[in-house]
Design a protein around this motif. Sequence first.
Motif, PDB file in Angstrom:
ATOM      1  N   LEU A 132       0.990  -1.200  -0.068  1.00 58.43           N
ATOM      2  CA  LEU A 132       0.125   0.010  -0.007  1.00 58.43           C
ATOM      3  C   LEU A 132       0.857   1.188  -0.012  1.00 58.43           C
ATOM      4  O   LEU A 132       0.291   2.446   0.104  1.00 58.43           O
ATOM      5  N   ALA A 133       2.088   0.968  -0.175  1.00 57.99           N
ATOM      6  CA  ALA A 133       3.012   2.270  -0.222  1.00 57.99           C
ATOM      7  C   ALA A 133       4.225   1.528  -0.778  1.00 57.99           C
ATOM      8  O   ALA A 133       4.787   0.306  -0.691  1.00 57.99           O
ATOM      9  N   GLY A 179       6.130  -0.082   1.927  1.00 58.58           N
ATOM     10  CA  GLY A 179       4.879  -0.413   2.636  1.00 58.58           C
ATOM     11  C   GLY A 179       5.237  -1.882   3.093  1.00 58.58           C
ATOM     12  O   GLY A 179       4.959  -2.962   2.690  1.00 58.58           O
ATOM     13  N   TRP A 207       1.049  -4.231   6.403  1.00 62.15           N
ATOM     14  CA  TRP A 207      -0.328  -3.826   5.646  1.00 62.15           C
ATOM     15  C   TRP A 207      -0.780  -2.484   6.646  1.00 62.15           C
ATOM     16  O   TRP A 207      -1.566  -1.778   6.073  1.00 62.15           O
ATOM     17  N   LEU A 213       0.403   2.818   4.799  1.00 63.68           N
ATOM     18  CA  LEU A 213      -0.474   3.227   3.644  1.00 63.68           C
ATOM     19  C   LEU A 213      -0.078   4.665   3.604  1.00 63.68           C
ATOM     20  O   LEU A 213      -0.122   5.611   4.163  1.00 63.68           O
ATOM     21  N   ARG A 214       0.459   5.190   2.175  1.00 64.24           N
ATOM     22  CA  ARG A 214       0.779   6.163   1.752  1.00 64.24           C
ATOM     23  C   ARG A 214      -0.316   6.560   0.690  1.00 64.24           C
ATOM     24  O   ARG A 214      -0.201   6.083  -0.586  1.00 64.24           O
ATOM     25  N   PRO A 215      -1.595   7.518   0.682  1.00 61.71           N
ATOM     26  CA  PRO A 215      -2.353   7.637  -0.100  1.00 61.71           C
ATOM     27  C   PRO A 215      -1.857   8.045  -1.454  1.00 61.71           C
ATOM     28  O   PRO A 215      -2.266   7.497  -2.521  1.00 61.71           O
ATOM     29  N   GLU A 257       1.018   7.350  -3.158  1.00 60.63           N
ATOM     30  CA  GLU A 257       1.663   6.488  -3.582  1.00 60.63           C
ATOM     31  C   GLU A 257       0.849   5.403  -3.946  1.00 60.63           C
ATOM     32  O   GLU A 257       0.869   4.632  -5.171  1.00 60.63           O
ATOM     33  N   LEU A 258      -0.291   5.106  -3.148  1.00 59.34           N
ATOM     34  CA  LEU A 258      -1.312   4.036  -3.536  1.00 59.34           C
ATOM     35  C   LEU A 258      -1.997   4.609  -4.652  1.00 59.34           C
ATOM     36  O   LEU A 258      -2.447   3.888  -5.801  1.00 59.34           O
TER      37      LEU A 258
END
Length: 406
Positions: A280-281, A284, A287, A290-292, A294-295
Amino acid sequence: MVQVRPGIAYDCDVLVIGGGIVGLSTAYAITRAVPGTRVTVLEKEQGPARHQTGRNSGVIHSGIYYRPGSLKARFAVKGAAEMVKFCAEYDIPHAVTGKLIVATERDELPRLHALVQRGRENGIPVRELGAPQIADYEPEVRGLAAIHVATTGVCDFAGVARQLGEASGAEIRYGAEVVRADRRTGLGVAVLTRTGDIVRSRVLVNCAGLYCDEIARMTGDDPGMRIVPFRGEYYELARPELVRGLVYPVPDPAFPFLGVHLTRGIDGSVHIGPNAVPALAREGYDWGVLRPRELASTLTWPGSWRIARRHWRYGAGELRRSASKAAFTTAVRRLLPPVQETDLLPTSAGVRAQAVLRDGTLVDDFLIQETDRAVHVLNAPSPAATASLPIGREVARRALAALGAM
């Protein structure tokens, strides 16, 4: 605004972005080829080899898996021998252990035989084994047939990266994340770091790994691909005496991943893995990371959805093994029947920087692109650590050619 202007002094001749094993090998190769060349390496972390280089299984790959004539095949075979020699020269922990590739199902036997042929085409010594002979190498491993590849080994790749940096004589700046770049035709490149430093160079080499596509776009180049990160999750074996060396399954040629395998490292511990799940990154490692932005970069790339549609069954299996330790244990038991769920101890994960084309093609070979005053290394996952010395020479050759043209 960071700019390159005519008449301004350069801080270096070649600027390398990325302090992993490929970037440091490139710096080493440049200064070896043309002594006196001023090389600066910018690495955003506080030390070398913090990501792909320092988070892999430490295997010196033989080159048996790769298409004859490809960069991966040529550089892995050559690089494996050179890596052993380099480790011996600088007293870096290493061992040439050999490995088994084991078929556990009948439908894997043709693929195993194809690997024998591929190994021979790549000039790799391979010994074919029947089921009873497997126990001569690995008493606890079971299979229908196997091949033994004698040139495979293990080493401390992070130690190799450190030594390459020291031996290169390059100026290495840690904590120097590049946030902006300006390239001018015929002049060179200037970059700005997050700390406000500006570095001006005649030629730029992009070895930024998980962020190589972003660095390419910063310079104004369209790399034609996107890095899609896949996390590889590992366990450590609580009973390392079950495994003597390296044991691999027969890989599925439709995927660039080798499957869950058993690796006895240079410290005597045995790692099991990795599986391959979407991260998610780009960094990452679990789990919870999370880097929005990059996602979103992954989800808005058309190739990502094409991969998902094409390989959803394979991906579902990987996700199941990520979510369920019992499922992961079942996969391991195909090779190592005595293993129990309690034998698997979670350990650190890695993230593979996988280049994906717009049409969903997973780039299978190393990918190096040249543009005006820049060389971009855009796909260098496994076996890049094994092949890092010849990769570094190839990138150095291209960078020095660009330097000579100025």
